[in-house]
Design a protein around this motif. Sequence first.
Motif, PDB file in Angstrom:
ATOM      1  N   ALA A  70       0.824  -1.212   0.000  1.00 50.12           N
ATOM      2  CA  ALA A  70       0.000   0.000   0.000  1.00 50.12           C
ATOM      3  C   ALA A  70       0.852   1.253   0.000  1.00 50.12           C
ATOM      4  O   ALA A  70       0.439   2.296  -0.520  1.00 50.12           O
ATOM      5  N   SER A  71       2.047   1.153   0.576  1.00 54.71           N
ATOM      6  CA  SER A  71       2.821   2.386   0.747  1.00 54.71           C
ATOM      7  C   SER A  71       4.328   2.120   0.769  1.00 54.71           C
ATOM      8  O   SER A  71       4.788   1.027   1.159  1.00 54.71           O
ATOM      9  N   LEU A  72       5.068   3.135   0.360  1.00 53.78           N
ATOM     10  CA  LEU A  72       6.528   3.058   0.288  1.00 53.78           C
ATOM     11  C   LEU A  72       7.144   2.757   1.656  1.00 53.78           C
ATOM     12  O   LEU A  72       8.204   2.148   1.753  1.00 53.78           O
ATOM     13  N   SER A  73       6.425   3.146   2.718  1.00 57.44           N
ATOM     14  CA  SER A  73       6.962   2.927   4.064  1.00 57.44           C
ATOM     15  C   SER A  73       7.057   1.431   4.398  1.00 57.44           C
ATOM     16  O   SER A  73       7.743   1.052   5.345  1.00 57.44           O
ATOM     17  N   GLN A  74       6.370   0.572   3.627  1.00 56.04           N
ATOM     18  CA  GLN A  74       6.424  -0.877   3.889  1.00 56.04           C
ATOM     19  C   GLN A  74       7.595  -1.562   3.163  1.00 56.04           C
ATOM     20  O   GLN A  74       7.838  -2.755   3.376  1.00 56.04           O
ATOM     21  N   LEU A  75       8.276  -0.803   2.294  1.00 61.21           N
ATOM     22  CA  LEU A  75       9.292  -1.412   1.431  1.00 61.21           C
ATOM     23  C   LEU A  75      10.380  -2.130   2.232  1.00 61.21           C
ATOM     24  O   LEU A  75      10.800  -3.232   1.887  1.00 61.21           O
ATOM     25  N   ASP A  76      10.813  -1.502   3.322  1.00 60.14           N
ATOM     26  CA  ASP A  76      11.874  -2.066   4.161  1.00 60.14           C
ATOM     27  C   ASP A  76      11.523  -3.414   4.760  1.00 60.14           C
ATOM     28  O   ASP A  76      12.403  -4.159   5.167  1.00 60.14           O
ATOM     29  N   GLU A  77      10.224  -3.721   4.858  1.00 59.46           N
ATOM     30  CA  GLU A  77       9.821  -5.017   5.425  1.00 59.46           C
ATOM     31  C   GLU A  77      10.080  -6.157   4.441  1.00 59.46           C
ATOM     32  O   GLU A  77      10.095  -7.317   4.818  1.00 59.46           O
ATOM     33  N   TRP A  78      10.255  -5.811   3.160  1.00 61.83           N
ATOM     34  CA  TRP A  78      10.350  -6.838   2.116  1.00 61.83           C
ATOM     35  C   TRP A  78      11.676  -6.844   1.371  1.00 61.83           C
ATOM     36  O   TRP A  78      12.097  -7.879   0.860  1.00 61.83           O
ATOM     37  N   ALA A  79      12.317  -5.678   1.287  1.00 60.09           N
ATOM     38  CA  ALA A  79      13.531  -5.562   0.465  1.00 60.09           C
ATOM     39  C   ALA A  79      14.668  -4.969   1.276  1.00 60.09           C
ATOM     40  O   ALA A  79      14.438  -4.243   2.252  1.00 60.09           O
ATOM     41  N   ARG A 122       5.470  -4.018  -6.023  1.00 58.15           N
ATOM     42  CA  ARG A 122       4.716  -2.989  -6.759  1.00 58.15           C
ATOM     43  C   ARG A 122       3.672  -2.362  -5.856  1.00 58.15           C
ATOM     44  O   ARG A 122       3.046  -3.046  -5.048  1.00 58.15           O
ATOM     45  N   ILE A 123       3.479  -1.052  -5.994  1.00 61.64           N
ATOM     46  CA  ILE A 123       2.351  -0.355  -5.361  1.00 61.64           C
ATOM     47  C   ILE A 123       1.395   0.018  -6.493  1.00 61.64           C
ATOM     48  O   ILE A 123       1.713   0.890  -7.311  1.00 61.64           O
ATOM     49  N   LEU A 132      -7.796  -2.022  -0.440  1.00 66.99           N
ATOM     50  CA  LEU A 132      -7.619  -3.407   0.007  1.00 66.99           C
ATOM     51  C   LEU A 132      -6.255  -3.576   0.685  1.00 66.99           C
ATOM     52  O   LEU A 132      -6.154  -4.148   1.775  1.00 66.99           O
ATOM     53  N   LEU A 133      -5.213  -3.069   0.050  1.00 66.56           N
ATOM     54  CA  LEU A 133      -3.851  -3.225   0.589  1.00 66.56           C
ATOM     55  C   LEU A 133      -3.685  -2.451   1.892  1.00 66.56           C
ATOM     56  O   LEU A 133      -3.013  -2.907   2.820  1.00 66.56           O
ATOM     57  N   ARG A 134      -4.326  -1.293   1.971  1.00 67.59           N
ATOM     58  CA  ARG A 134      -4.237  -0.496   3.197  1.00 67.59           C
ATOM     59  C   ARG A 134      -4.958  -1.204   4.349  1.00 67.59           C
ATOM     60  O   ARG A 134      -4.434  -1.321   5.444  1.00 67.59           O
ATOM     61  N   LEU A 135      -6.142  -1.746   4.064  1.00 70.35           N
ATOM     62  CA  LEU A 135      -6.897  -2.448   5.106  1.00 70.35           C
ATOM     63  C   LEU A 135      -6.173  -3.730   5.529  1.00 70.35           C
ATOM     64  O   LEU A 135      -6.113  -4.066   6.709  1.00 70.35           O
ATOM     65  N   GLY A 138      -0.408  -5.477   4.825  1.00 67.34           N
ATOM     66  CA  GLY A 138       0.711  -6.407   4.667  1.00 67.34           C
ATOM     67  C   GLY A 138       0.972  -6.617   3.193  1.00 67.34           C
ATOM     68  O   GLY A 138       0.324  -5.967   2.359  1.00 67.34           O
ATOM     69  N   GLY A 139       1.884  -7.514   2.874  1.00 69.30           N
ATOM     70  CA  GLY A 139       2.181  -7.785   1.466  1.00 69.30           C
ATOM     71  C   GLY A 139       1.172  -8.756   0.864  1.00 69.30           C
ATOM     72  O   GLY A 139       0.788  -9.728   1.516  1.00 69.30           O
ATOM     73  N   VAL A 140       0.743  -8.470  -0.344  1.00 70.10           N
ATOM     74  CA  VAL A 140      -0.211  -9.346  -1.041  1.00 70.10           C
ATOM     75  C   VAL A 140       0.413  -9.798  -2.359  1.00 70.10           C
ATOM     76  O   VAL A 140       0.708  -8.959  -3.216  1.00 70.10           O
ATOM     77  N   VAL A 141       0.652 -11.111  -2.502  1.00 77.46           N
ATOM     78  CA  VAL A 141       1.128 -11.587  -3.807  1.00 77.46           C
ATOM     79  C   VAL A 141      -0.046 -11.506  -4.777  1.00 77.46           C
ATOM     80  O   VAL A 141      -1.184 -11.786  -4.406  1.00 77.46           O
TER      81      VAL A 141
END
Length: 327
Positions: A70-79, A122-123, A132-135, A138-141
């Motif tokens: 949902a947001s760039l702030s989540q990027l660090d959790e994955w990459a 991808r966002i 959906l992603l905001r609610l 988390g990460g959604v494949v």
Amino acid sequence: MSYVKKNLDNHKMNAYIEKAAQLLRQGKLVAFPTETVYGLGADASNRAAVNRVFAAKGRPADHPLIVHLASLSQLDEWAQNVSVDAIELARAFWPGPLTLILQKKSHVLPEVTGGQDTVGIRIPAHPIAMTLLRLFNGGVVAPSANQFTHVSPTTAAAVQEELGDKIDFILDGGECKVGIESTIIDMSGNEPIILRPGMISAQQIAKVLQRESVAIKQSSTTRVPGMHAVHYAPTTPAELVDTQRIPALLQHKEYAFITHTVFDAPSDVTIKNLTKDPVHYAHDLYRTLRELDHLPIKKIIIENVPNTPDWEAIRDRLTKATSALTV
Ligand code: TXA
Ligand code: MG
């Protein structure tokens, strides 16, 4: 499996999307609209759910999935080790039709990445996908919501046709705006390289990165039976044909045609003229292929498109859709 029609008021729309988020939390499969094509969503941290995505699509396990955020702030959790250039691209094009391949964090499931040490992120820009992603938070494949090798769906009805009996919910967001899949760029190494062209062009990317050009990996279009050459393909054989060969072929009533040039065709020939504008052409391409695939015809003849950068992504998809046939 059910999908509700659109035209819901805001309150009902939020409840509708919240239901989908809840299903994702329970490890269920939810198809949802993005601005490119419909995705088949599952919780990227839930191994069983991710495995169900592969089973529903009939997709080989070594084909990695894109994680949607949902947001760039989540990027660090994955990459990790994300370069300044990658951040520049994210800032320029997200939310939007761009996927970045980055070095993955160690917890990212190998099922998601096909065992590689990189992950696609991808966002998306579609309002329903974003809610959906905001609610879900988390990460959604979300691979395209079609059977492996088929044409990606750009409407909820197309998802129903492809996967209806295999998934738990379809969020209906109408027709996808872009119409073909995101541009994928590998930013995990020293040199950026485009792995899948899309409507965000190499030129646009080069401009943001202040480079003269960005390389595009030549996709394998070798016609080897049993290999994954046939991709994004209708089930009716499709053939890519140069403009000057089309008039003679128009005599075949058992063929249907996708063109961008206006031809003088016999009235009983099925011919879909998709404008000369690549943006509109991309929007209409998969829907048209799907429509023609429903007709009792022997072959879909597609007029070759210009060999210019603005048609790059469309040329890529047309080559793949027709790679089973020798012209
Ligand atoms: O527009 C899109 O990207 C859509 C929407 C739903 O977001 N999704 C989509 O996903 O097209 P899919 O799974 O149909 O295609 C993803 C492509 C695959 O060809 C896969 O090989 C590539 O992305 N990919 C994913 N992760 C990768 C990685 N770590 N390295 C290289 N390629 C990767
Ligand atoms: Mg796909």
